[in-house]
Design a protein around this motif. Structure first.
Motif, short mmCIF file in Angstrom:
data_model
loop_
_atom_site.label_atom_id
_atom_site.label_comp_id
_atom_site.label_asym_id
_atom_site.label_seq_id
_atom_site.Cartn_x
_atom_site.Cartn_y
_atom_site.Cartn_z
N PRO A 172 0.80 -1.23 0.00
CA PRO A 172 0.00 0.00 0.00
C PRO A 172 0.83 1.28 0.00
CG PRO A 172 0.13 -0.91 2.21
CD PRO A 172 0.84 -1.88 1.31
N ILE A 227 -0.30 5.76 0.52
CA ILE A 227 -1.31 6.82 0.46
C ILE A 227 -0.59 8.15 0.63
CG2 ILE A 227 -1.90 6.66 2.94
CD1 ILE A 227 -4.91 7.00 1.90
N SER A 261 2.23 4.25 4.43
CA SER A 261 1.62 3.00 3.97
C SER A 261 0.10 3.05 4.15
CB SER A 261 2.16 1.82 4.76
OG SER A 261 3.54 1.70 4.57
N GLU A 262 -0.33 3.72 5.22
CA GLU A 262 -1.77 3.75 5.52
C GLU A 262 -2.15 5.13 6.04
OE1 GLU A 262 -3.14 0.69 8.14
OE2 GLU A 262 -1.58 -0.67 7.49
N PHE A 263 -3.45 5.43 5.91
CA PHE A 263 -3.94 6.73 6.37
C PHE A 263 -3.78 6.91 7.87
CE2 PHE A 263 -7.10 9.76 7.80
CZ PHE A 263 -6.78 10.84 7.00
N ARG A 264 -3.75 5.80 8.62
CA ARG A 264 -3.55 5.88 10.08
C ARG A 264 -2.41 6.81 10.44
NH1 ARG A 264 -3.09 -0.02 12.61
NH2 ARG A 264 -2.24 -0.68 10.62
N VAL A 278 -6.02 13.85 -0.61
CA VAL A 278 -5.56 12.50 -0.23
C VAL A 278 -5.82 11.54 -1.40
CG1 VAL A 278 -5.92 10.59 1.38
CG2 VAL A 278 -5.97 12.94 2.21
N PHE A 279 -4.81 10.78 -1.80
CA PHE A 279 -5.00 9.83 -2.90
C PHE A 279 -4.03 8.67 -2.79
CE2 PHE A 279 -1.27 10.70 -5.57
CZ PHE A 279 -0.85 11.94 -5.06
N GLU A 280 -4.36 7.62 -3.53
CA GLU A 280 -3.48 6.45 -3.60
C GLU A 280 -2.68 6.52 -4.89
OE1 GLU A 280 -4.95 2.57 -1.28
OE2 GLU A 280 -5.80 2.83 -3.25
#
Lengths: 298, 230
Positions: free
Chosen positions: A255, A257, A269-272, A285-287
């Motif tokens: 992943p 982001i 790696s993650e929105f967290r 925000v995008f991947e």
């Protein structure tokens, strides 16, 4: 697994607090990488004639003051040594080649993590929170950084196996994923005169890009060659003196982001790991798409 | 209608999910809002009651997975595996969705307003999925039943090894997967498309602008000439 984070601060005022902004990002990736963590920070450059060397020694009793005296005597240099636990940043105008050769001969137990004018590297085993507190990550200042939390799957858990890896001055890379042809890449590169410090698969990717750039590729062309040669899963985040760059493998197995804001660009790696950033609600925000190269400049 | 709010910065996720798993009779008709989701994994998974859940921000992995009956709205984006293995109900992602959205889902409706990542609807088994944007590569891989409606473009190997699911695409298709082919839009398929566009807030979109894809059924039974495609 593994977690990656990157932060490039566009707002000049916020650069003094980059460490504080980054800390929750790195700690947010603890579940993805609980066994080691590392960080490359790009801060104020040293004088044009000088270089910074990030060094690491496993022994906690290591006498950095003695290394400093020996180095200055041995190379007739006036190197400044700044010690942080078992890491040290040596600043000197002596050529990188002579410093490397001298270290190898006189202090083989000391690992040279990086050479550059802006970049310092810290990496060690332990949870991200432990590593961050050991090296005071929250107090770091600078324009951009690249961080990593590791869950080892293919080689040992040691500080040298932790990320980031470097390939050339002020150039580093972190990796989430695993390469299935790391050993064949390694054999090929060893014939090209490239030497390896660990048996880590990420180091193979790093040395591959180093080799391509040595052969005259720019980063984009080197990564295009990487898409052809690297077999496996990867999200790679790279830091250079004035940019961050990201690629994901063609299957987007790992992943990533991105949050683009007027004040900063943050990657994880993650929105967290992005949720706490100031005014994140107004960030784009995008991947990132697979097999595409993304570059953010200062 | 009773409204309940949980702040995930103050209440642990387990407490919120346990509340959402209390007696269906107690939850029926309620609206539960979850604020500050901050990309947390497994928000509102395994719901079985007729409850409205609003996730006010970005959700992490597996949001609203295994959903039954409930109506879950994600105001931001969703991480990997949103509404995976959904059985019934409705999940609406207002932002984008990451990889494997609606994977293996057996029923219900998944609406994604933005783009969906790779492998959207992989192995879907009866769910309806409507994507307002584009989908990544390998979407509807081995899809068995249900309908995938794509208003934007599709990536590589769309509908690879497709069984009996229908795929409707309005934009460009980078490539079709093995055994996936263009079908004539019959009246039954057209009615399904019109209904799904209406239910997903796209009633204004012309159903005749879509291409219907389905299985060529050449891989159903082993034939040695197809060995390379398996």
């Amino acid at each position: 697994m593994c977690g990656i984070v990157g932060l490039l601060v566009k707002n000049q005022k916020m650069r003094a607090n980059i460490g504080e902004l980054m800390l929750p990002m790195l700690i947010g990736m603890t579940e993805r990488g609980p066994d080691s963590a590392g960080l490359a920070i790009f801060g104020a450059p040293v004088d044009n004639s000088e270089r910074k060397f990030s060094l690491y020694c496993a022994s906690p009793e290591f006498d950095w003051a003695k290394l400093s005296v020996d180095l200055n005597n041995g190379l007739k240099a006036d190197a400044k040594v700044e010690v942080k636990v078992n890491h040290a940043v040596v600043t000197t105008n002596t050529s990188p080649e002579s410093v490397k050769a001298w270290l190898k001969e006189h202090y083989p137990q000391v690992h040279l993590l990086s050479v550059g004018q802006l970049m310092d590297i810290y990496k060690d085993t332990g949870t991200p929170a432990q590593v961050a507190s050991r090296y005071d990550f929250s107090k770091l200042s600078g324009s951009h950084l690249v961080g990593h939390t590791r869950m080892a799957t293919e080689s040992a858990i040691t500080p040298s196996h932790a990320h980031p890896f470097t390939a050339g001055e002020d150039w580093c890379l972190v990796h989430n994923g695993s390469l299935s042809n790391a050993h064949s890449i390694r054999r090929k590169l060893e014939h090209e005169g490239i030497s390896f410090e660990t048996d880590n698969d990420t180091e193979a990717a790093c040395r591959f890009l180093q080799w391509r750039m040595r052969e005259g590729d720019d980063l984009k062309t080197a990564l295009e060659h990487g898409f052809e040669e690297l077999d496996g899963f990867y999200t790679l985040l790279m830091g250079t003196k004035d940019q961050l760059a990201l690629v994901r493998d063609p299957f987007a197995c790992k992943p990533a982001i991105v949050a683009e804001h007027d004040d900063y660009v943050a990657i994880a790696s993650e929105f967290r790991s992005l949720a706490h950033l100031p005014d994140i609600k107004n960030a784009k925000v995008f991947e990132p798409a697979p097999k595409e190269m993304y570059v953010w400049k200062l | 209608m009773e409204a309940v709010t949980f702040d995930l910065e103050k209440t642990p996720l387990r407490e919120v999910n346990q509340y959402l798993h209390s007696d269906a009779a107690e939850l029926d008709g309620k609206t539960v809002t979850i604020t500050n989701p901050g990309g947390t994994h497994n928000i509102a998974v395994g719901l079985k009651a007729d409850v409205d859940v609003v996730i006010d921000g970005h959700a992490g992995y597996y949001a609203a997975g295994m959903n039954q009956v409930a109506n879950v709205v994600i105001e931001g984006s969703a991480g990997t595996g949103v509404a995976e293995n959904m059985m019934s109900g409705r999940v609406h992602v207002k932002g984008f969705a990451s990889n494997a959205a609606g994977a293996t889902a057996q029923g219900g409706l998944l609406v994604i307003d933005g783009d969906a990542g790779l492998r959207c609807g992989i192995s879907m088994k009866g769910v309806d999925i409507v994507v307002g944007g584009s989908v990544g590569s390998f979407s509807a891989f081995m899809a068995q039943a249900g309908n995938l409606v794509i208003l934007g473009d599709a990536g590589e190997a769309l509908g690879d090894s497709l069984y009996e699911a229908r795929i409707f695409v309005r934009g460009n298709i980078q490539s079709l997967g093995a055994d996936c082919e263009v079908k004539p839009m019959d009246e039954e398929a057209r009615q399904i498309l019109v209904k799904l566009l209406k239910e997903s807030g796209h009633a204004d979109v012309d159903p005749d602008s879509f291409t219907l894809l389905g299985s060529a059924r050449t891989l159903y039974n082993f034939h040695v000439d197809n060995a390379g495609a398996y």
